[in-house]
Design an enzyme around this catalytic site. Structure first.
Site, mmCIF file in Angstrom:
data_model
loop_
_atom_site.group_PDB
_atom_site.id
_atom_site.type_symbol
_atom_site.label_atom_id
_atom_site.label_comp_id
_atom_site.label_asym_id
_atom_site.label_seq_id
_atom_site.Cartn_x
_atom_site.Cartn_y
_atom_site.Cartn_z
ATOM 1 N N LYS A 141 0.814 -1.214 0.000
ATOM 2 C CA LYS A 141 0.000 0.000 0.000
ATOM 3 C C LYS A 141 0.853 1.272 0.000
ATOM 4 O O LYS A 141 2.054 1.256 0.258
ATOM 5 C CB LYS A 141 -0.970 -0.015 1.180
ATOM 6 N N ARG B 215 -4.098 -10.239 4.632
ATOM 7 C CA ARG B 215 -4.483 -10.241 3.215
ATOM 8 C C ARG B 215 -3.299 -9.711 2.415
ATOM 9 O O ARG B 215 -2.946 -8.538 2.516
ATOM 10 C CB ARG B 215 -5.722 -9.370 3.003
#
Length: 281
Positions: free
Chosen positions: A226, A260
């Site tokens: 991210k 995840r």
């Protein structure tokens, strides 16, 4: 294929395909069948490449696969439900009959219903039941599990994150209760990277233990590649594995039950060494 059961006698997060070391989070592999996802958009858009990548992640140690057919990156394009399902259907129809544990990342109740009817066991809703008013009833009718993620339409650098979590999740759980969803089938996601400043993303990870204690539910942590790692380290998307691993190991120590991730093998190795060292400390 190995079996994976999204249930446990106590309703907890001990849904393991095989015995793992104590404290080892479940690994959820990211499978994007999209042309525009921020990290791997277009790489696995065809059913053949998606299925091949799914098998690779399972071999590398994934416990469950989360399939997404609509990008949720900033500035993403909304995908009509029929187009979203057309991307998902061939992949689900190949993997579900083999006993692969599948999750679908969608905010649309009509897509969730079709996925659950096709053998999917979990719906990952990045708007935590706030986007589609029909989603809670779909989950309730199916008896499926659901991930309820915190999200915001706008970033507010003055936000009291913990207060906003409480407001959001209290409403999500109220919607779930009204629909008749068993609370023991809900998983919370702090929503790192969604409607937050980069400093708030760091705060969200640090406060995982608070979120878990307050709601008593399993926690899913989605940090893979991210933008926070670009902000913190100055790394491009393709060079964020080390940052992701470090943050996820801390997240596991803080109580994350599911990680995840894109990079399954590296996380499986890191978690194995973490467990080994903890056992011998």
């Amino acid at each position: 294929m190995k079996q994976f059961f999204l249930s446990a006698p106590d309703g907890g997060a001990s849904w393991l395909s095989k015995p793992h070391a104590a404290g080892r989070p479940v690994l959820m592999g990211i499978l994007n069948v999209t042309p525009d996802s921020f990290s791997d958009g277009g790489r696995f858009q065809s059913p053949e490449t998606a299925i091949a990548h799914a098998r690779e992640m399972l071999t590398d140690g994934a416990d469950i696969l989360d399939i997404g057919a609509e990008s949720t990156r900033p500035g993403f394009r909304l995908v009509p439900a029929d187009e979203e399902w057309a991307r998902l259907e061939p992949v689900i129809n190949r993997l579900a009959p083999e006993g692969v544990a599948l999750s679908v990342d969608t905010t649309k109740a009509v897509v969730a219903r079709k996925a659950l009817q096709s053998g999917v066991r979990l719906i990952n809703d990045v708007w935590g039941f706030h986007a589609d008013p029909e989603m809670p009833s779909v989950i309730a009718d199916s008896g499926a599990w659901a991930v309820v993620m915190h999200n915001r339409h706008e970033v507010d650098d003055q936000l009291d994150l913990l207060a906003d979590w409480r407001r959001f999740f209290d409403h999500s759980l109220e919607l779930a209760e009204k629909a008749g969803i068993d609370r023991n089938r809900l998983i919370l996601d702090p929503g790192v990277g969604f409607g937050k400043t980069q400093d708030q993303n760091v705060q969200a990870i640090a406060a995982l233990g608070t979120l878990k204690r307050e709601y008593g539910r399993p926690i899913l942590l989605g940090l893979s590649r991210k933008s926070m790692f670009g902000y913190l380290l100055g790394r491009p998307i393709e060079d964020r594995l080390a940052g992701t691993l470090a943050a996820n190991l801390v997240g596991a120590d803080l109580g994350a039950d599911i990680l995840r991730v894109h990079d399954i093998r590296e996380h499986a190795d890191a978690l194995s060494i973490r467990c080994l060292l903890k056992e011998n400390a």
